[in-house]
Structure formats: C-alpha cells, structure tokens
Design a protein around this motif. Structure first.
Motif, PDB file in Angstrom:
ATOM      1  N   ARG A 152      -3.440   6.309   0.502  1.00  0.00           N
ATOM      2  CA  ARG A 152      -3.876   4.973   0.900  1.00  0.00           C
ATOM      3  C   ARG A 152      -5.480   5.026   0.742  1.00  0.00           C
ATOM      4  NH1 ARG A 152      -0.298   3.814   4.799  1.00  0.00           N
ATOM      5  NH2 ARG A 152      -1.820   5.510   6.249  1.00  0.00           N
ATOM      6  N   THR A 191      -2.365  -1.226   9.712  1.00  0.00           N
ATOM      7  CA  THR A 191      -2.883  -0.875   7.948  1.00  0.00           C
ATOM      8  C   THR A 191      -4.909  -2.170   8.416  1.00  0.00           C
ATOM      9  OG1 THR A 191      -0.905  -1.212   6.735  1.00  0.00           O
ATOM     10  CG2 THR A 191      -2.793  -2.275   6.402  1.00  0.00           C
ATOM     11  N   GLU A 224       2.219  -6.880   2.865  1.00  0.00           N
ATOM     12  CA  GLU A 224       3.012  -5.573   4.638  1.00  0.00           C
ATOM     13  C   GLU A 224       4.114  -5.554   5.228  1.00  0.00           C
ATOM     14  OE1 GLU A 224       3.041  -2.876   4.770  1.00  0.00           O
ATOM     15  OE2 GLU A 224       0.846  -2.083   5.726  1.00  0.00           O
ATOM     16  N   LEU A 272       0.945  -1.574  -0.221  1.00  0.00           N
ATOM     17  CA  LEU A 272       0.021   0.141   0.155  1.00  0.00           C
ATOM     18  C   LEU A 272       0.939   1.125   0.126  1.00  0.00           C
ATOM     19  CD1 LEU A 272      -2.565  -1.207   2.336  1.00  0.00           C
ATOM     20  CD2 LEU A 272      -3.149  -0.125   0.221  1.00  0.00           C
ATOM     21  N   ARG A 277       3.604  -2.719  10.383  1.00  0.00           N
ATOM     22  CA  ARG A 277       2.914  -1.539  10.158  1.00  0.00           C
ATOM     23  C   ARG A 277       1.387  -2.522  10.044  1.00  0.00           C
ATOM     24  NH1 ARG A 277       6.600   0.774   7.081  1.00  0.00           N
ATOM     25  NH2 ARG A 277       6.488  -0.631   5.006  1.00  0.00           N
ATOM     26  N   THR A 278       1.613  -4.333  10.045  1.00  0.00           N
ATOM     27  CA  THR A 278       0.746  -5.341   9.856  1.00  0.00           C
ATOM     28  C   THR A 278       0.021  -4.494  10.632  1.00  0.00           C
ATOM     29  OG1 THR A 278       1.613  -6.729   9.328  1.00  0.00           O
ATOM     30  CG2 THR A 278      -0.585  -7.613  10.089  1.00  0.00           C
ATOM     31  N   ARG A 297       2.811   5.169   1.259  1.00  0.00           N
ATOM     32  CA  ARG A 297       3.075   5.211   3.206  1.00  0.00           C
ATOM     33  C   ARG A 297       1.676   6.453   2.417  1.00  0.00           C
ATOM     34  NH1 ARG A 297       7.557   2.408   4.169  1.00  0.00           N
ATOM     35  NH2 ARG A 297       7.820   2.898   5.753  1.00  0.00           N
TER      36      ARG A 297
END
Ligand code: SAM
Length: 284
Positions: free
Chosen positions: A145, A171, A163, A138, A167-168, A140
C-alpha cells in the motif's frame, strides 16, 4: 449455422433501482441467460422490472472455471448478459476475464454503460475532473500500500479508491500521511437514502471519520491533485535539478517545440515559474 450469439455487459444501479437504462432492461429481458454475481441481489432488480430471464451465478470464485463454457454457449448462438451486484461489471467486479476471453474467441461483445461508483463519486466530490486515476481497492499489505501511494503522489490527477467502511478511518489516516496538505472527499452510500459526501483537507477528514463509532455502507475515497489551488496547503515543490530542467527543455525543442512553449511546459511539469525555467535553460 446458428445465429451468432453475443455477450452483453450490463451496468446496473449502485443503490437506487431507478438508475438503470432502458437498453439494459431490454437486454436483460431478451437475453437467453443472465450471469449474476449474487443471484439474490439481481433478483431484486428483476422483480422491480418484471424480468424473468434465467439467472446463473458468475462471480470471482467461479469466473475462471465457468468462462470457457460461457464462451462456448455464446458461440453456439446464446445471448448472455452479465451483471454484477452493483454498477459496471469489470470495474472492481468480475467481468474483465469474460470480456477478454470473448474478444480472443471472436465473440461479439456489447457494453451497455450506466452507473459506476467511481464516476458518481468523482463528480459529487467537487475535486478536479480533468484528470483522474482510479486505483480500485488498495492492497491489504502495508508495504504494498505504501509503495503504491508513493508512486501515485506525483500524479497531477484526482485519485480515487474503493474502500470498505471498516477500514475507511485507517485508510484516510494513511492517505493524509501519504499526501500531506491535500484536500479530499469521502462519498458514502451514493444514490441511497443515507447518501453522504464529506469534503475537506485529508487530515480533517481522517480525524472526523476516525471519531465515528461505526461507519456503515459503501465508500469511495478521493484525493485532490498535488498542485490544486484549493488544497489545505500548497504541496511542497520538490527542488528540481538544473541539469534535468535544461535537458527537458532541450529535449522538447529537439522534438520541434518552440523555446517559449518548451519553457511553459517544463514550468508546468516541475511547478517552477516560467522565469526560473527560462533562466536555468539559458545558462550554459
Ligand atoms: N462495479 C462497481 C462500480 O461500477 O462502481 C464497483 C463494485 S466494488 C465490488 C464495490 C465498491 O464500490 C464498494 O466497496 C464501494 O467502494 C464502491 N461502491 C459501490 N456502490 C457504492 C455506493 N452506492 N456508494 C459509494 N460507494 C459505492
């Protein structure tokens, strides 16, 4: 005339070193040179399969600069194989610039298929496979986004994202917000010792993963289609303008589609019942 060289794109494992094809091993052994994203990573594969072909670095930082020289060497008769650190080159990895340049220069390109995290994750997720959209990593920037996710919302397809573990959690929270009511999955460390696949409503996934202190490894995130029967809650169906429905039925019929088939298709496209579409289309 020197014998024609070629470019061979080789898929390599995404974890388990056993996931490599016989054709790839043969190509890596017989190539004049293997271009690798990180030569230290590829050396592990080489030592497992006793491959001694010279390795050169070709990564996202060197791709633009090195591509013309690589093409010239192939034109001069060299057979050059390209691998990335994991999976299929060109899929969120260097490769497409080289393939594009090879095609433009009329150089032979062979693709030897194999592992790709996107496919393994999709099949393991249990989400619909009849249509899927791979969005890679995705953007940043938050605005980019949000715009991208909004544009993907109407797609009747499983959405797949790569990912980083860091950041999971964030996100997943963003996905739960952008796609309310939908189911999803997180596939982590596929084919490796600590492989994990978590499935469920996006809100629950977001909560569960955000609670973890540290998420390690490589991650693929997936979102089910909006009108999939096993979503947490049916996706809200947007009210559809009657004139749009009538125009779409008329358009299909003008292209030669029978009335019943046109009504059926528009019902599918809008999420309305066939009877409602029929009633609207019949009204003057
Ligand atoms: N070319 C690769 C492919 O064909 O899948 C993708 C390379 S991309 C730079 C790396 C990303 O792929 C990771 O951040 C992760 O999202 C995904 N990935 C790669 N290996 C994985 C694995 N074993 N399990 C889960 N995701 C993986």
């Amino acid at each position: 005339m020197p014998e024609a060289g070629r470019l061979i794109i080789c898929a390599t494992p995404i974890g388990n070193l056993g996931d490599v094809t016989l054709r790839v091993l043969e190509a890596l052994k017989s190539a004049d040179t293997v271009l690798a994203e990180d030569t230290r990573v590829t050396r592990k594969l080489f030592s497992r399969y006793l491959i001694t072909t010279p390795l050169e670095r070709y990564d996202e930082h060197t791709a633009v600069r090195r591509t013309p020289e690589v093409i010239e060497r192939i034109r001069g008769g060299e057979t050059i194989a390209l691998v990335s650190d994991a999976g299929t080159p060109g899929i969120s990895d260097p490769g497409s610039i080289l393939v594009d340049a090879a095609i433009a220069a009329d150089v032979l390109v062979d693709v030897l298929p194999g592992a790709a995290a996107v496919i393994a994750a999709l099949v393991a997720s249990g989400l619909p496979t009849w249509a899927f959209y791979f969005a890679g990593f995705l953007p940043r920037k938050a605005g980019d986004r949000t715009r991208l996710l909004a544009s993907l919302a109407p797609l009747e397809a499983t959405l797949i994202f790569y990912e980083s573990p860091r950041r999971t959690g964030a996100t997943l929270r963003g996905l739960a917000e952008a796609f309310p009511g939908r189911s999803g999955a997180m596939a982590r460390e596929l084919t490796k010792l600590h492989e994990e696949i978590v499935r469920g409503p996006l809100t629950e996934l977001a909560e569960q993963i955000s609670e973890r202190e540290l998420l390690k490894g490589e991650v693929v995130l997936l979102v089910g289609p909006p009108h999939w029967g096993r979503n947490a809650a049916p996706a809200p169906i947007e009210p559809v303008d009657a004139s749009v429905v009538r125009a779409r039925v008329a358009e299909l019929m003008s292209e030669g589609t029978a009335r019943t088939a046109a009504v059926k298709q528009v019902a599918k496209e809008t999420g309305m019942s066939r009877q409602d579409v029929y009633d609207l289309a019949s009204r003057p």
